[in-house]
Design a protein around this motif. Structure first.
Motif, PDB file in Angstrom:
ATOM      1  N   GLU A 207      26.765  -9.856  10.025  1.00  0.00           N
ATOM      2  CA  GLU A 207      26.000  -8.619   9.943  1.00  0.00           C
ATOM      3  C   GLU A 207      25.143  -8.477  11.197  1.00  0.00           C
ATOM      4  N   PRO A 208      24.694  -7.230  11.507  1.00  0.00           N
ATOM      5  CA  PRO A 208      23.837  -7.035  12.690  1.00  0.00           C
ATOM      6  C   PRO A 208      22.598  -7.929  12.701  1.00  0.00           C
ATOM      7  N   LYS A 209      22.064  -8.216  11.516  1.00  0.00           N
ATOM      8  CA  LYS A 209      20.856  -9.042  11.441  1.00  0.00           C
ATOM      9  C   LYS A 209      21.147 -10.522  11.700  1.00  0.00           C
ATOM     10  N   ASP A 210      22.421 -10.900  11.643  1.00  0.00           N
ATOM     11  CA  ASP A 210      22.795 -12.294  11.870  1.00  0.00           C
ATOM     12  C   ASP A 210      22.847 -12.586  13.370  1.00  0.00           C
ATOM     13  N   GLY A 211      22.136 -13.576  13.795  1.00  0.00           N
ATOM     14  CA  GLY A 211      22.160 -13.936  15.208  1.00  0.00           C
ATOM     15  C   GLY A 211      23.500 -14.533  15.603  1.00  0.00           C
ATOM     16  N   PRO A 212      23.858 -14.432  16.883  1.00  0.00           N
ATOM     17  CA  PRO A 212      25.113 -15.026  17.350  1.00  0.00           C
ATOM     18  C   PRO A 212      25.054 -16.542  17.339  1.00  0.00           C
TER      19      PRO A 212
ATOM     20  N   CYS B 239      21.336  -2.938  21.818  1.00  0.00           N
ATOM     21  CA  CYS B 239      21.965  -1.626  21.657  1.00  0.00           C
ATOM     22  C   CYS B 239      21.583  -0.697  22.801  1.00  0.00           C
ATOM     23  N   ILE B 240      20.332  -0.720  23.194  1.00  0.00           N
ATOM     24  CA  ILE B 240      19.870   0.163  24.270  1.00  0.00           C
ATOM     25  C   ILE B 240      20.518  -0.215  25.598  1.00  0.00           C
ATOM     26  N   ILE B 241      20.633  -1.496  25.883  1.00  0.00           N
ATOM     27  CA  ILE B 241      21.267  -1.923  27.131  1.00  0.00           C
ATOM     28  C   ILE B 241      22.738  -1.513  27.153  1.00  0.00           C
ATOM     29  N   LYS B 242      23.441  -1.719  26.048  1.00  0.00           N
ATOM     30  CA  LYS B 242      24.852  -1.330  25.995  1.00  0.00           C
ATOM     31  C   LYS B 242      25.013   0.179  26.093  1.00  0.00           C
ATOM     32  N   ALA B 243      24.137   0.924  25.424  1.00  0.00           N
ATOM     33  CA  ALA B 243      24.191   2.386  25.495  1.00  0.00           C
ATOM     34  C   ALA B 243      23.893   2.874  26.908  1.00  0.00           C
ATOM     35  N   LEU B 244      23.006   2.177  27.600  1.00  0.00           N
ATOM     36  CA  LEU B 244      22.705   2.523  28.987  1.00  0.00           C
ATOM     37  C   LEU B 244      23.965   2.421  29.846  1.00  0.00           C
ATOM     38  N   CYS B 245      24.742   1.366  29.641  1.00  0.00           N
ATOM     39  CA  CYS B 245      26.012   1.227  30.365  1.00  0.00           C
ATOM     40  C   CYS B 245      26.886   2.460  30.151  1.00  0.00           C
TER      41      CYS B 245
ATOM     42  N   ILE C 137      28.119   6.082  22.320  1.00  0.00           N
ATOM     43  CA  ILE C 137      26.707   5.707  22.248  1.00  0.00           C
ATOM     44  C   ILE C 137      26.237   5.685  20.798  1.00  0.00           C
ATOM     45  N   LYS C 138      26.612   6.701  20.021  1.00  0.00           N
ATOM     46  CA  LYS C 138      26.219   6.733  18.603  1.00  0.00           C
ATOM     47  C   LYS C 138      26.753   5.514  17.873  1.00  0.00           C
ATOM     48  N   SER C 139      27.985   5.119  18.176  1.00  0.00           N
ATOM     49  CA  SER C 139      28.567   3.940  17.534  1.00  0.00           C
ATOM     50  C   SER C 139      27.810   2.672  17.930  1.00  0.00           C
ATOM     51  N   ILE C 140      27.470   2.564  19.201  1.00  0.00           N
ATOM     52  CA  ILE C 140      26.728   1.394  19.693  1.00  0.00           C
ATOM     53  C   ILE C 140      25.369   1.286  19.027  1.00  0.00           C
ATOM     54  N   MET C 141      24.739   2.433  18.737  1.00  0.00           N
ATOM     55  CA  MET C 141      23.376   2.436  18.213  1.00  0.00           C
ATOM     56  C   MET C 141      23.300   2.212  16.699  1.00  0.00           C
ATOM     57  N   ILE C 142      24.424   2.172  16.022  1.00  0.00           N
ATOM     58  CA  ILE C 142      24.417   2.016  14.560  1.00  0.00           C
ATOM     59  C   ILE C 142      23.632   0.788  14.086  1.00  0.00           C
ATOM     60  N   PRO C 143      23.771  -0.385  14.720  1.00  0.00           N
ATOM     61  CA  PRO C 143      23.031  -1.558  14.230  1.00  0.00           C
ATOM     62  C   PRO C 143      21.518  -1.360  14.163  1.00  0.00           C
ATOM     63  N   ILE C 144      20.965  -0.454  14.972  1.00  0.00           N
ATOM     64  CA  ILE C 144      19.523  -0.196  14.931  1.00  0.00           C
ATOM     65  C   ILE C 144      19.108   0.348  13.570  1.00  0.00           C
ATOM     66  N   THR C 145      20.022   1.065  12.907  1.00  0.00           N
ATOM     67  CA  THR C 145      19.727   1.618  11.584  1.00  0.00           C
ATOM     68  C   THR C 145      19.882   0.582  10.475  1.00  0.00           C
ATOM     69  N   GLN C 146      20.427  -0.593  10.815  1.00  0.00           N
ATOM     70  CA  GLN C 146      20.731  -1.602   9.802  1.00  0.00           C
ATOM     71  C   GLN C 146      19.779  -2.793   9.816  1.00  0.00           C
TER      72      GLN C 146
ATOM     73  N   MET D 190      16.476   6.461  24.212  1.00  0.00           N
ATOM     74  CA  MET D 190      17.224   6.892  23.032  1.00  0.00           C
ATOM     75  C   MET D 190      17.270   8.420  22.942  1.00  0.00           C
ATOM     76  N   LYS D 191      16.191   9.076  23.327  1.00  0.00           N
ATOM     77  CA  LYS D 191      16.164  10.539  23.321  1.00  0.00           C
ATOM     78  C   LYS D 191      17.157  11.102  24.342  1.00  0.00           C
ATOM     79  N   VAL D 192      17.184  10.487  25.534  1.00  0.00           N
ATOM     80  CA  VAL D 192      18.134  10.917  26.557  1.00  0.00           C
ATOM     81  C   VAL D 192      19.564  10.664  26.095  1.00  0.00           C
ATOM     82  N   PHE D 193      19.812   9.494  25.527  1.00  0.00           N
ATOM     83  CA  PHE D 193      21.154   9.154  25.049  1.00  0.00           C
ATOM     84  C   PHE D 193      21.633  10.142  23.987  1.00  0.00           C
ATOM     85  N   SER D 194      20.729  10.571  23.118  1.00  0.00           N
ATOM     86  CA  SER D 194      21.103  11.428  21.989  1.00  0.00           C
ATOM     87  C   SER D 194      21.643  12.780  22.437  1.00  0.00           C
ATOM     88  N   LYS D 195      21.362  13.155  23.678  1.00  0.00           N
ATOM     89  CA  LYS D 195      21.805  14.457  24.187  1.00  0.00           C
ATOM     90  C   LYS D 195      23.158  14.380  24.885  1.00  0.00           C
TER      91      LYS D 195
END
Length: 220
Positions: free
Chosen positions: A142-147, A94-100, A75-84, A61-66
């Motif tokens: 919502e992000p907390k809702d499982g698929p 989120c981390i796997i998608k941001a890695l892509c 990446i910022k958009s992908i990581m939004i659910p982590i805040t929710q 996440m630190k590397v992504f933020s730069k």
């Protein structure tokens, strides 16, 4: 039984490269992937995958933020659910998608999302998928809702379903690559190299320049 037939099965996979549908019919127990993966690599699939992904998550996440520009914004958009939500499955996804995205690849090539109202259109799209994960979600979830469902498709064949979450599906897809001796798809080659060599720590001495750079950043 699977232990006794492993050598024969492995030879058939490597020599004949059978179609996924044929292989699933002939060796259905192969898709008990955690045991098959350990037979091939001696590594415990899910404990290793999740523990190492979690151990590296803060550094990633630190590397992504730069990352700047369009990739940084995505990446910022992908990581939004982590805040929710505090759900660990959401964080890992989120981390796997941001890695892509960080590796200049498209997470949509890995994870294909559909609504539970899509019906036949989603089924038709899945049948055209050669390699990937499908996710079916409720509308307005919502992000907390499982698929509703998460599974894996290879060569248009649904080989696994009801996996529960995307990170588990990614781990199982990685195992299928090994079990079926598949090549990484070109459009996801760096993502899977990172999963293999940085997360699973398999054959980690030979790295592409892009993954070596990421490894160096994570070591700081």
């Amino acid at each position: 039984m699977m232990e006794k037939t492993f050598a024969h099965r492995r030879q058939e996979v490597i020599r004949d490269a059978p179609l996924i549908a044929d292989f699933k019919t002939k060796w259905p127990a192969l898709f008990c992937l955690t045991a098959e993966f350990k037979r091939i690599t001696t590594v415990s699939l899910l404990p290793k995958f999740f523990s190492q992904l979690d151990a590296l998550s803060s550094k990633l996440m630190k590397v992504f933020s730069k990352k700047g520009g369009g990739q940084g914004r995505k990446i910022k958009s992908i990581m939004i659910p982590i805040t929710q939500t505090d759900a660990i499955d959401v964080r890992r996804e989120c981390i796997i998608k941001a890695l892509c995205v960080y590796l200049n690849e498209e997470p949509e090539n890995l994870v294909k999302e559909y609504m539970n109202t899509d019906g036949e259109s989603s089924e038709a799209a899945m049948m055209k998928t050669t390699f990937g994960i499908f996710v079916i979600r409720k509308e307005d979830a919502e992000p907390k809702d499982g698929p509703e469902d998460v599974g894996i498709i290879l060569e248009g064949v649904q080989v696994l379903d009801e996996l529960g979450n995307v990170p588990l599906a990614v781990g199982m897809l990685f195992a299928l690559v090994y079990a079926l001796n598949l090549s990484y798809p070109p459009e996801l080659r760096y993502t899977f190299e990172a999963l293999q060599k940085l997360i699973m720590e398999l054959d980690g001495n030979r790295l592409s320049k892009k993954i070596q750079t990421l490894k160096t950043l994570l070591a700081r």
